[in-house]
Design a protein around this motif. Structure first.
Motif, PDB file in Angstrom:
ATOM      1  N   LEU A   6      37.367  70.352  23.545  1.00 53.55           N
ATOM      2  CA  LEU A   6      38.574  69.708  24.063  1.00 53.55           C
ATOM      3  C   LEU A   6      38.525  69.790  25.583  1.00 53.55           C
ATOM      4  N   ILE A   7      38.351  68.642  26.230  1.00 54.38           N
ATOM      5  CA  ILE A   7      38.225  68.583  27.685  1.00 54.38           C
ATOM      6  C   ILE A   7      39.578  68.202  28.278  1.00 54.38           C
ATOM      7  N   VAL A   8      40.124  69.070  29.114  1.00 55.23           N
ATOM      8  CA  VAL A   8      41.451  68.865  29.685  1.00 55.23           C
ATOM      9  C   VAL A   8      41.298  68.145  31.022  1.00 55.23           C
ATOM     10  N   ALA A   9      41.743  66.882  31.082  1.00 60.93           N
ATOM     11  CA  ALA A   9      41.541  66.042  32.267  1.00 60.93           C
ATOM     12  C   ALA A   9      42.821  65.315  32.652  1.00 60.93           C
ATOM     13  N   ALA A  10      43.977  65.932  32.399  1.00 62.05           N
ATOM     14  CA  ALA A  10      45.252  65.256  32.657  1.00 62.05           C
ATOM     15  C   ALA A  10      45.913  65.685  33.960  1.00 62.05           C
ATOM     16  N   GLY A  11      45.274  66.595  34.712  1.00 60.49           N
ATOM     17  CA  GLY A  11      45.900  67.103  35.932  1.00 60.49           C
ATOM     18  C   GLY A  11      45.797  66.131  37.092  1.00 60.49           C
ATOM     19  N   ARG A  12      46.520  66.444  38.150  1.00 59.40           N
ATOM     20  CA  ARG A  12      46.542  65.598  39.344  1.00 59.40           C
ATOM     21  C   ARG A  12      45.608  66.101  40.433  1.00 59.40           C
ATOM     22  N   GLY A  13      45.277  67.402  40.450  1.00 59.47           N
ATOM     23  CA  GLY A  13      44.314  67.935  41.410  1.00 59.47           C
ATOM     24  C   GLY A  13      44.723  67.768  42.853  1.00 59.47           C
ATOM     25  N   SER A  14      45.981  68.031  43.187  1.00 57.89           N
ATOM     26  CA  SER A  14      46.481  67.778  44.542  1.00 57.89           C
ATOM     27  C   SER A  14      45.819  68.660  45.589  1.00 57.89           C
ATOM     28  N   ARG A  15      45.354  69.842  45.214  1.00 55.36           N
ATOM     29  CA  ARG A  15      44.731  70.737  46.197  1.00 55.36           C
ATOM     30  C   ARG A  15      43.366  70.248  46.648  1.00 55.36           C
ATOM     31  N   ALA A  16      42.814  69.272  45.936  1.00 58.10           N
ATOM     32  CA  ALA A  16      41.505  68.743  46.316  1.00 58.10           C
ATOM     33  C   ALA A  16      41.598  67.724  47.446  1.00 58.10           C
ATOM     34  N   GLY A  17      42.816  67.395  47.906  1.00 59.83           N
ATOM     35  CA  GLY A  17      43.000  66.436  48.984  1.00 59.83           C
ATOM     36  C   GLY A  17      43.399  65.067  48.475  1.00 59.83           C
ATOM     37  N   ASP A  18      43.508  64.126  49.412  1.00 62.52           N
ATOM     38  CA  ASP A  18      43.933  62.775  49.066  1.00 62.52           C
ATOM     39  C   ASP A  18      42.851  62.062  48.262  1.00 62.52           C
ATOM     40  N   GLY A  19      43.283  61.046  47.496  1.00 62.71           N
ATOM     41  CA  GLY A  19      42.342  60.245  46.724  1.00 62.71           C
ATOM     42  C   GLY A  19      42.606  60.360  45.245  1.00 62.71           C
ATOM     43  N   PHE A  20      41.597  60.008  44.457  1.00 60.98           N
ATOM     44  CA  PHE A  20      41.720  60.074  43.009  1.00 60.98           C
ATOM     45  C   PHE A  20      41.957  61.505  42.553  1.00 60.98           C
ATOM     46  N   PRO A  21      42.532  61.675  41.350  1.00 57.14           N
ATOM     47  CA  PRO A  21      42.509  63.007  40.739  1.00 57.14           C
ATOM     48  C   PRO A  21      41.068  63.508  40.717  1.00 57.14           C
ATOM     49  N   LYS A  22      40.887  64.804  40.957  1.00 57.53           N
ATOM     50  CA  LYS A  22      39.554  65.340  41.234  1.00 57.53           C
ATOM     51  C   LYS A  22      38.548  65.082  40.118  1.00 57.53           C
ATOM     52  N   PRO A  44      23.674  70.176  21.051  1.00 56.32           N
ATOM     53  CA  PRO A  44      23.419  69.887  19.631  1.00 56.32           C
ATOM     54  C   PRO A  44      24.412  70.511  18.660  1.00 56.32           C
ATOM     55  N   GLU A  45      25.162  71.543  19.079  1.00 57.69           N
ATOM     56  CA  GLU A  45      26.081  72.202  18.156  1.00 57.69           C
ATOM     57  C   GLU A  45      27.520  71.711  18.276  1.00 57.69           C
ATOM     58  N   VAL A  46      27.789  70.837  19.231  1.00 55.56           N
ATOM     59  CA  VAL A  46      29.143  70.296  19.400  1.00 55.56           C
ATOM     60  C   VAL A  46      29.257  69.017  18.580  1.00 55.56           C
ATOM     61  N   ASP A  47      30.125  69.030  17.576  1.00 52.84           N
ATOM     62  CA  ASP A  47      30.238  67.908  16.638  1.00 52.84           C
ATOM     63  C   ASP A  47      31.117  66.781  17.146  1.00 52.84           C
ATOM     64  N   ARG A  48      32.114  67.097  17.957  1.00 56.22           N
ATOM     65  CA  ARG A  48      33.000  66.066  18.488  1.00 56.22           C
ATOM     66  C   ARG A  48      33.582  66.537  19.817  1.00 56.22           C
ATOM     67  N   VAL A  49      33.866  65.564  20.668  1.00 51.28           N
ATOM     68  CA  VAL A  49      34.422  65.845  21.991  1.00 51.28           C
ATOM     69  C   VAL A  49      35.641  64.962  22.174  1.00 51.28           C
ATOM     70  N   LEU A  50      36.756  65.564  22.575  1.00 56.96           N
ATOM     71  CA  LEU A  50      37.995  64.830  22.799  1.00 56.96           C
ATOM     72  C   LEU A  50      38.511  65.145  24.194  1.00 56.96           C
ATOM     73  N   VAL A  51      38.916  64.101  24.909  1.00 54.06           N
ATOM     74  CA  VAL A  51      39.407  64.255  26.286  1.00 54.06           C
ATOM     75  C   VAL A  51      40.900  63.965  26.317  1.00 54.06           C
ATOM     76  N   VAL A  52      41.641  64.823  27.001  1.00 59.27           N
ATOM     77  CA  VAL A  52      43.069  64.621  27.224  1.00 59.27           C
ATOM     78  C   VAL A  52      43.247  64.126  28.648  1.00 59.27           C
ATOM     79  N   ILE A  53      43.843  62.947  28.813  1.00 61.74           N
ATOM     80  CA  ILE A  53      43.967  62.333  30.136  1.00 61.74           C
ATOM     81  C   ILE A  53      45.434  62.082  30.475  1.00 61.74           C
ATOM     82  N   HIS A  54      45.693  61.802  31.739  1.00 60.08           N
ATOM     83  CA  HIS A  54      47.031  61.394  32.181  1.00 60.08           C
ATOM     84  C   HIS A  54      47.228  59.924  31.813  1.00 60.08           C
TER      85      HIS A  54
END
Length: 397
Positions: A6-22, A44-54
């Protein structure tokens, strides 16, 4: 045992500076998220990958996974996150509940350097224990201070660990812990290991990696670029051009640069007729020496009838990244008497940048008339010409 990441990718990443979410920023030709996903999709051992986005990042996400084409079947449809990281993880767990994996690895999208060996250790830790987190030894002396900045205590650093991801859990136990915390109205957990502790689960620590850094501040990105730039790959700059034209017809709007622009006419086209995005797509394909937009999206194919042209541009950018290349700059000139570009220019630049996964300062957009000459001068149609600058790895002799 079945393993889900489970890949968590819904944050805004404001501390990384201006521009896209990091997680969508470029690292040597690929987004941070694409690099992170590759680590898990190729294991090879990971059967499925799911990403959570904003919810606002759908186009950025699509552009990122375009770099991984053809997409492996282990990549599940993304889900939207919530107000907090805890909400986002729970949303992802609920989506995975339909297939109920045995083990779930929860990983930050902004950690693109997790090694296969670290993922191995995470899976092994989850098989051995109900909950486990990777940790690295603390090398600096740590001080506990009061609100007045007075030192209260100095913990023994031998017993301290800096915790990372991927954190590994028995899936059902973590899902139940998240549901329990949500029912109790608790939203303060920024770490799944801490939430598991609160729920009464024994949490163990396995060996992390010092290279598994989280990209948080601009300096972290500089270090990541330095690390990736250490390879011996030489890139060659390629330039491509594109041109597109459509006649005006009935309608009350046209699509330009991915933006719906009110107009007293529409355009006659098989797709949405966005001359700017079509010209840019052809420019990128030209730089790749890979045919033109009609080659990849033939107008004879009914599936492209009325299609949104952002799909065409995202596909072309994905081809560049699939080959290990980098899109440096996109430049377009719109040729028409009307509508006026000015009121919509910045929105179009932003939209093009989102589709292509670029910074807005990598997108140039201009307009000119043809001094009343030709079909554009007579307001019979609209045209655009574009140039794309990319870098591709030098082919071995």
């Amino acid at each position: 045992m079945s393993v889900a990441a489970l890949i968590v990718a819904a944050g805004r990443g404001s501390r990384a500076g201006d521009g896209f979410p990091k997680q969508y920023r470029d690292l040597e030709g690929q987004s941070v998220l694409a690099r992170t996903l590759f680590r898990f999709l190729s294991h090879p051992e990971v059967d499925r990958v799911l990403v959570v986005i904003h919810p606002d990042d759908r186009d950025l996400y699509e552009a990122s996974i375009g770099a991984l084409a053809p997409l492996p079947p282990t990549l599940q449809p993304c889900v939207y996150g919530g107000e907090t990281r805890q909400d986002s993880v729970r949303n992802g767990l609920e989506a995975l509940a339909a297939s109920t994996p045995d083990i779930v690895l929860v990983h930050d999208a902004a950690r693109p350097f997790a090694s296969p060996e670290l993922i191995d250790r995470a899976i092994q830790a989850a098989q051995r224990w109900d909950a486990a987190v990777p940790g690295t030894a603390v090398t600096d002396t740590i001080k506990v201070i009061s609100r007045q900045s007075e030192v209260v205590s100095t913990p023994d650093r031998a017993s301290l660990r800096a915790v990372q991801t991927p954190q590994a859990f028995q899936f059902v136990l973590l899902l139940n812990a998240h549901r329990k915390a949500a029912a109790a109205g608790l939203q303060a957990f920024t770490d799944d290991g801490a939430l598991a502790e609160w729920a009464g689960m024994p949490v163990h620590v396995f060996e992390g990696e010092s290279a598994n850094i989280k990209l948080t501040h601009p300096a972290d990105f500089a270090e990541a670029e330095r690390r990736l730039g250490g390879s011996l790959v030489t890139h060659i700059t390629k330039l491509g051009t594109g041109f597109d034209v459509h006649a005006f017809g009935d309608g009350d709007h046209i699509w330009l640069g991915g933006i719906r622009v009110p107009h007293d006419q529409g355009v006659i086209a098989h797709s949405d007729g966005d001359v700017i995005l079509h010209a840019l797509t052809d420019a990128i394909l030209g730089a790749l020496a890979d045919g033109d937009i009609g080659t990849h999206f033939p107008p004879s194919d009914p599936q492209w009838r009325g299609a949104s042209s952002d799909r065409f541009l995202a596909h072309a950018v994905g081809l560049v990244r699939e080959r290990g290349g980098i899109v440096d700059h996109l430049d377009t000139t719109l040729l028409c008497e009307k509508p006026r570009l000015g009121p919509h220019r910045e929105a179009m630049r932003q939209r093009i940048a989102e589709i292509a996964g670029l910074h807005v300062d990598q997108v140039s957009l201009k307009a000119t008339t043809t001094e009343k000459l030709g079909f554009t001068g007579r307001s019979e149609g609209i045209a655009a010409q574009a140039a794309a600058t990319i870098r591709l790895p030098e082919a071995n002799p």
